[in-house]
Design a protein around this motif. Structure first.
Motif, PDB file in Angstrom:
ATOM      1  N   PRO A  74       0.834  -1.270  -0.013  1.00 22.80           N
ATOM      2  CA  PRO A  74       0.015   0.212   0.078  1.00 22.80           C
ATOM      3  C   PRO A  74       0.834   1.201   0.113  1.00 22.80           C
ATOM      4  O   PRO A  74       1.846   1.187   0.576  1.00 22.80           O
ATOM      5  N   ASP A  75       0.363   2.306  -0.562  1.00 25.78           N
ATOM      6  CA  ASP A  75       1.118   3.624  -0.660  1.00 25.78           C
ATOM      7  C   ASP A  75       0.721   4.456   0.680  1.00 25.78           C
ATOM      8  O   ASP A  75      -0.448   5.101   0.721  1.00 25.78           O
ATOM      9  N   MET A  76       1.479   4.226   1.725  1.00 25.10           N
ATOM     10  CA  MET A  76       1.354   4.582   2.870  1.00 25.10           C
ATOM     11  C   MET A  76       1.423   6.301   2.787  1.00 25.10           C
ATOM     12  O   MET A  76       1.196   6.942   4.053  1.00 25.10           O
ATOM     13  N   VAL A  77       1.927   7.012   1.926  1.00 30.36           N
ATOM     14  CA  VAL A  77       2.158   8.443   2.043  1.00 30.36           C
ATOM     15  C   VAL A  77       0.861   9.109   1.179  1.00 30.36           C
ATOM     16  O   VAL A  77       0.296  10.035   1.837  1.00 30.36           O
ATOM     17  N   ASN A  78       0.545   8.552   0.270  1.00 34.70           N
ATOM     18  CA  ASN A  78      -0.602   9.063  -0.514  1.00 34.70           C
ATOM     19  C   ASN A  78      -1.756   8.496  -0.574  1.00 34.70           C
ATOM     20  O   ASN A  78      -2.855   9.276  -0.717  1.00 34.70           O
ATOM     21  N   HIS A  79      -2.029   7.362  -0.030  1.00 35.79           N
ATOM     22  CA  HIS A  79      -3.417   6.686   0.064  1.00 35.79           C
ATOM     23  C   HIS A  79      -3.224   5.411   0.945  1.00 35.79           C
ATOM     24  O   HIS A  79      -3.403   4.280   0.523  1.00 35.79           O
ATOM     25  N   PRO A  80      -3.013   5.566   2.355  1.00 34.52           N
ATOM     26  CA  PRO A  80      -3.077   4.567   3.112  1.00 34.52           C
ATOM     27  C   PRO A  80      -4.444   3.982   3.125  1.00 34.52           C
ATOM     28  O   PRO A  80      -5.417   4.575   3.067  1.00 34.52           O
ATOM     29  N   ALA A  81      -4.683   2.702   3.603  1.00 33.24           N
ATOM     30  CA  ALA A  81      -6.195   2.040   3.805  1.00 33.24           C
ATOM     31  C   ALA A  81      -6.998   3.005   4.466  1.00 33.24           C
ATOM     32  O   ALA A  81      -8.320   2.985   4.116  1.00 33.24           O
ATOM     33  N   HIS A  82      -6.379   3.450   5.725  1.00 32.91           N
ATOM     34  CA  HIS A  82      -7.501   4.072   6.609  1.00 32.91           C
ATOM     35  C   HIS A  82      -7.963   5.496   6.175  1.00 32.91           C
ATOM     36  O   HIS A  82      -8.881   5.862   6.665  1.00 32.91           O
ATOM     37  N   TYR A  83      -7.409   5.929   4.966  1.00 34.71           N
ATOM     38  CA  TYR A  83      -7.903   7.242   4.537  1.00 34.71           C
ATOM     39  C   TYR A  83      -9.266   7.038   3.969  1.00 34.71           C
ATOM     40  O   TYR A  83     -10.050   8.087   3.997  1.00 34.71           O
ATOM     41  N   ASN A  84      -9.719   5.903   3.516  1.00 33.40           N
ATOM     42  CA  ASN A  84     -11.027   5.896   3.032  1.00 33.40           C
ATOM     43  C   ASN A  84     -11.846   4.440   3.404  1.00 33.40           C
ATOM     44  O   ASN A  84     -12.478   3.857   2.651  1.00 33.40           O
TER      45      ASN A  84
END
Length: 73
Positions: free
Chosen positions: A6-16
């Motif tokens: 996962p892209d932990m800077v631009n799109h971590p799973a918890h963001y959406n």
């Protein structure tokens, strides 16, 4: 076959992770800092492993916003 990390800077799973699928930034960018931060902490709280801590952070942000509205420092 392994899945990409996962892209932990631009799109971590918890963001959406909200059941709505809405990304938090799409909501909070329309709010001031304290209100946006409170919403961010509430929406992500159950997905980051520190739920109570994040809810306390949300409460801190709300208390600060209330203080500002009441004319406090």
């Amino acid at each position: 076959m392994t899945e990409p990390a996962p892209d932990m800077v631009n799109h971590p799973a918890h963001y959406n992770a909200s059941p709505s699928g809405v990304e938090v930034i799409d909501v909070v960018e329309h709010l001031n800092f304290c209100r946006g931060s409170a919403v961010k902490y509430i929406l992500r709280a159950a997905h980051k492993g520190a739920e109570v801590e994040d809810l306390k952070k949300a409460r801190w942000c709300l208390d600060r916003e209330i203080q500002r509205l009441e004319g406090g420092t």
